[in-house]
Design a protein around this motif. Structure first.
Motif, PDB file in Angstrom:
ATOM      1  N   ALA A 121       0.829  -1.207   0.000  1.00 30.73           N
ATOM      2  CA  ALA A 121       0.000   0.000   0.000  1.00 30.73           C
ATOM      3  C   ALA A 121       0.862   1.255   0.000  1.00 30.73           C
ATOM      4  N   ASP A 122       1.963   1.232   0.760  1.00 33.47           N
ATOM      5  CA  ASP A 122       2.861   2.386   0.813  1.00 33.47           C
ATOM      6  C   ASP A 122       3.499   2.663  -0.548  1.00 33.47           C
ATOM      7  N   GLU A 123       3.790   1.620  -1.308  1.00 33.72           N
ATOM      8  CA  GLU A 123       4.383   1.810  -2.633  1.00 33.72           C
ATOM      9  C   GLU A 123       3.481   2.629  -3.547  1.00 33.72           C
ATOM     10  N   HIS A 124       2.179   2.531  -3.324  1.00 36.19           N
ATOM     11  CA  HIS A 124       1.222   3.271  -4.160  1.00 36.19           C
ATOM     12  C   HIS A 124       0.733   4.545  -3.477  1.00 36.19           C
ATOM     13  N   GLY A 125       1.218   4.825  -2.281  1.00 36.30           N
ATOM     14  CA  GLY A 125       0.800   6.025  -1.571  1.00 36.30           C
ATOM     15  C   GLY A 125      -0.637   5.995  -1.112  1.00 36.30           C
ATOM     16  N   VAL A 126      -1.154   4.800  -0.810  1.00 29.52           N
ATOM     17  CA  VAL A 126      -2.541   4.630  -0.382  1.00 29.52           C
ATOM     18  C   VAL A 126      -2.559   4.343   1.113  1.00 29.52           C
ATOM     19  N   ASN A 127      -3.460   4.996   1.845  1.00 26.46           N
ATOM     20  CA  ASN A 127      -3.596   4.745   3.283  1.00 26.46           C
ATOM     21  C   ASN A 127      -4.091   3.315   3.508  1.00 26.46           C
ATOM     22  N   TYR A 128      -3.538   2.682   4.531  1.00 25.08           N
ATOM     23  CA  TYR A 128      -3.817   1.264   4.777  1.00 25.08           C
ATOM     24  C   TYR A 128      -4.033   1.045   6.264  1.00 25.08           C
ATOM     25  N   HIS A 129      -5.020   0.227   6.601  1.00 28.15           N
ATOM     26  CA  HIS A 129      -5.188  -0.238   7.971  1.00 28.15           C
ATOM     27  C   HIS A 129      -5.900  -1.579   7.938  1.00 28.15           C
ATOM     28  N   ALA A 130      -5.562  -2.414   8.910  1.00 24.45           N
ATOM     29  CA  ALA A 130      -6.108  -3.770   8.898  1.00 24.45           C
ATOM     30  C   ALA A 130      -6.388  -4.245  10.303  1.00 24.45           C
ATOM     31  N   PHE A 131      -7.307  -5.187  10.382  1.00 24.26           N
ATOM     32  CA  PHE A 131      -7.549  -5.941  11.622  1.00 24.26           C
ATOM     33  C   PHE A 131      -7.644  -7.403  11.213  1.00 24.26           C
ATOM     34  N   ALA A 132      -6.571  -8.161  11.490  1.00 24.62           N
ATOM     35  CA  ALA A 132      -6.458  -9.550  11.028  1.00 24.62           C
ATOM     36  C   ALA A 132      -6.597  -9.575   9.507  1.00 24.62           C
ATOM     37  N   ASP A 134      -9.244  -8.381   7.799  1.00 22.54           N
ATOM     38  CA  ASP A 134     -10.081  -7.273   7.336  1.00 22.54           C
ATOM     39  C   ASP A 134      -9.173  -6.103   6.968  1.00 22.54           C
ATOM     40  N   THR A 135      -9.153  -5.752   5.686  1.00 20.46           N
ATOM     41  CA  THR A 135      -8.225  -4.739   5.192  1.00 20.46           C
ATOM     42  C   THR A 135      -8.995  -3.568   4.601  1.00 20.46           C
ATOM     43  N   GLN A 136      -8.604  -2.356   5.012  1.00 18.77           N
ATOM     44  CA  GLN A 136      -9.214  -1.136   4.489  1.00 18.77           C
ATOM     45  C   GLN A 136      -8.152  -0.290   3.791  1.00 18.77           C
ATOM     46  N   LEU A 137      -8.426   0.082   2.544  1.00 19.84           N
ATOM     47  CA  LEU A 137      -7.578   0.992   1.786  1.00 19.84           C
ATOM     48  C   LEU A 137      -8.322   2.302   1.615  1.00 19.84           C
ATOM     49  N   ASN A 138      -7.621   3.403   1.777  1.00 19.24           N
ATOM     50  CA  ASN A 138      -8.268   4.713   1.755  1.00 19.24           C
ATOM     51  C   ASN A 138      -7.425   5.681   0.926  1.00 19.24           C
ATOM     52  N   GLU A 139      -8.044   6.290  -0.060  1.00 24.18           N
ATOM     53  CA  GLU A 139      -7.367   7.293  -0.887  1.00 24.18           C
ATOM     54  C   GLU A 139      -8.227   8.551  -0.933  1.00 24.18           C
ATOM     55  N   LEU A 140      -7.664   9.684  -0.527  1.00 23.61           N
ATOM     56  CA  LEU A 140      -8.408  10.941  -0.531  1.00 23.61           C
ATOM     57  C   LEU A 140      -7.963  11.813  -1.702  1.00 23.61           C
ATOM     58  N   CYS A 141      -8.854  12.685  -2.139  1.00 23.35           N
ATOM     59  CA  CYS A 141      -8.550  13.548  -3.273  1.00 23.35           C
ATOM     60  C   CYS A 141      -9.515  14.723  -3.284  1.00 23.35           C
ATOM     61  N   ARG A 142      -9.229  15.699  -4.129  1.00 19.31           N
ATOM     62  CA  ARG A 142     -10.178  16.780  -4.354  1.00 19.31           C
ATOM     63  C   ARG A 142     -11.339  16.252  -5.196  1.00 19.31           C
ATOM     64  N   CYS A 143     -12.457  16.945  -5.145  1.00 20.67           N
ATOM     65  CA  CYS A 143     -13.656  16.463  -5.833  1.00 20.67           C
ATOM     66  C   CYS A 143     -13.453  16.360  -7.346  1.00 20.67           C
ATOM     67  N   ASP A 144     -12.594  17.238  -7.899  1.00 21.33           N
ATOM     68  CA  ASP A 144     -12.379  17.243  -9.340  1.00 21.33           C
ATOM     69  C   ASP A 144     -11.218  16.346  -9.765  1.00 21.33           C
ATOM     70  N   ASP A 145     -10.669  15.562  -8.846  1.00 28.74           N
ATOM     71  CA  ASP A 145      -9.521  14.715  -9.165  1.00 28.74           C
ATOM     72  C   ASP A 145      -9.798  13.245  -8.836  1.00 28.74           C
ATOM     73  N   THR A 146     -11.049  12.846  -8.891  1.00 27.71           N
ATOM     74  CA  THR A 146     -11.389  11.455  -8.574  1.00 27.71           C
ATOM     75  C   THR A 146     -10.809  10.447  -9.572  1.00 27.71           C
ATOM     76  N   PRO A 147     -10.663  10.780 -10.874  1.00 28.76           N
ATOM     77  CA  PRO A 147     -10.055   9.787 -11.785  1.00 28.76           C
ATOM     78  C   PRO A 147      -8.655   9.368 -11.348  1.00 28.76           C
ATOM     79  N   THR A 148      -7.854  10.318 -10.847  1.00 32.18           N
ATOM     80  CA  THR A 148      -6.507   9.977 -10.380  1.00 32.18           C
ATOM     81  C   THR A 148      -6.571   9.046  -9.173  1.00 32.18           C
ATOM     82  N   ALA A 149      -7.481   9.344  -8.247  1.00 29.34           N
ATOM     83  CA  ALA A 149      -7.635   8.493  -7.063  1.00 29.34           C
ATOM     84  C   ALA A 149      -8.088   7.093  -7.444  1.00 29.34           C
TER      85      ALA A 149
END
Length: 305
Positions: A121-132, A134-149
């Motif tokens: 996840a770090d290689e792609h610059g994506v926020n990562y958190h897990a519990f066993a 269960d994995t959650q990936l989170n990417e934030l962006c501006r409203c007009d930049d969703t294609p990049t996210a």
């Protein structure tokens, strides 16, 4: 040990994992950004851990050598099981993979087996958190930049999927979920619930709400749907306890209410901090009703409000 893994660690729990993810979403919304949350689902994750790969990781990544490594080899390998029922015994099955479920070491070994996911996840610059598993990936962006996210998230999930296949794990794309969250003003700028993501031949459509470790998170981060679901479940159990209340003493009534009602109200309630009273009052009504059940009184009886 991976620092963004909350399972089986001192001072960590599902509540710390949910609070961490929810806090990131709230901060992004406060900045006027939207967040894409992707929830990955693994198929029989604990049952598919490859023993040879596990031992290789313990040796090369975690530095276990000689007799210590042989201890783990003895613990994992050459296991068998069979079922005995009603005087009949099944044939013997040799366990060629998996970590022992219900054991102390099994879950910790699984975390060590999947420790590389954090780096992916770090290689792609994506926020990562897990519990066993269960994995959650989170990417934030501006409203007009969703294609990049969307592209970043797609590349990250695809890379994680390749890693899983190489480690004998299987990602269940049918149960993979996507949520776009933010303020109501920001969400209005998105097309519907937000853009979908493509994972190979599968398309993951965004949902209006997802369940993260038992907490229902909506796209507007209001938690109203979660509180309503908790309240409905609690009132159901209170009605069942009320039916048998005359057969219970106060101690038993308290025990049942704690087991079926207040434990649900308490679960992950840290995310409700600063929530408006229109939401938290629903839980207050649950607690009021629970007090009436324990004391065997009615709503308008004197002494309780």
């Amino acid at each position: 040990m991976p620092v963004r893994q909350s399972a089986y660690r001192l001072y960590h729990s599902t509540e710390t994992a949910v609070t961490k993810v929810f806090d990131e979403l709230l901060q992004a919304a406060d900045e006027g950004d939207v967040s894409a949350v992707c929830l990955l689902d693994l198929t029989a994750a604990f049952d598919t851990v490859d023993h040879d790969l596990m031992l290789l990781k313990l040796e090369r990544q975690f530095g276990l050598r000689r007799i210590v490594l042989k201890w783990f080899q003895s613990y994992l390998c050459d296991r068998i099981f069979q079922v005995v029922y009603n005087g009949s015994t099944s044939y013997i099955v040799h366990v060629t993979c998996s970590v022992p479920q219900g054991s102390v070491l099994g879950p910790r070994l699984f975390i060590m087996y999947t420790a590389d996911l954090e780096e992916k996840a770090d290689e792609h610059g994506v926020n990562y958190h897990a519990f066993a598993d269960d994995t959650q990936l989170n990417e934030l962006c501006r409203c007009d930049d969703t294609p990049t996210a969307v592209r970043k998230l797609e590349h990250c999930v695809t890379d994680i999927n390749h890693w899983m296949l190489a480690h004998r794990l299987k990602q269940n794309t049918e149960k993979t979920e996507l949520l776009w969250s933010g303020s109501k003003y920001s969400l209005n700028k998105l097309d519907g619930r937000g853009p979908a993501i493509k994972l190979g031949s599968d398309t993951i459509q965004p949902s209006g709400h997802v369940r993260i470790l038992g907490v229902i998170m909506s796209s507007d981060l209001s938690l109203e749907k979660h509180v309503s679901a908790v309240s409905a479940t609690c009132f159901f159990h209170l009605r069942q306890i009320r039916h048998v209340r005359q057969s219970l003493d106060v101690g038993l009534a308290k025990t049942l209410v704690q087991a079926f009602v207040t434990s649900r109200v308490d679960y992950c309630n840290a995310v409700l901090a600063e929530s408006p009273r229109v939401i938290t009052d629903k839980l207050q009504r649950v607690m009021n009703s629970a007090a009436h059940v324990v004391t065997d009184t009615r709503k308008y009886d004197s002494g309780l409000s």
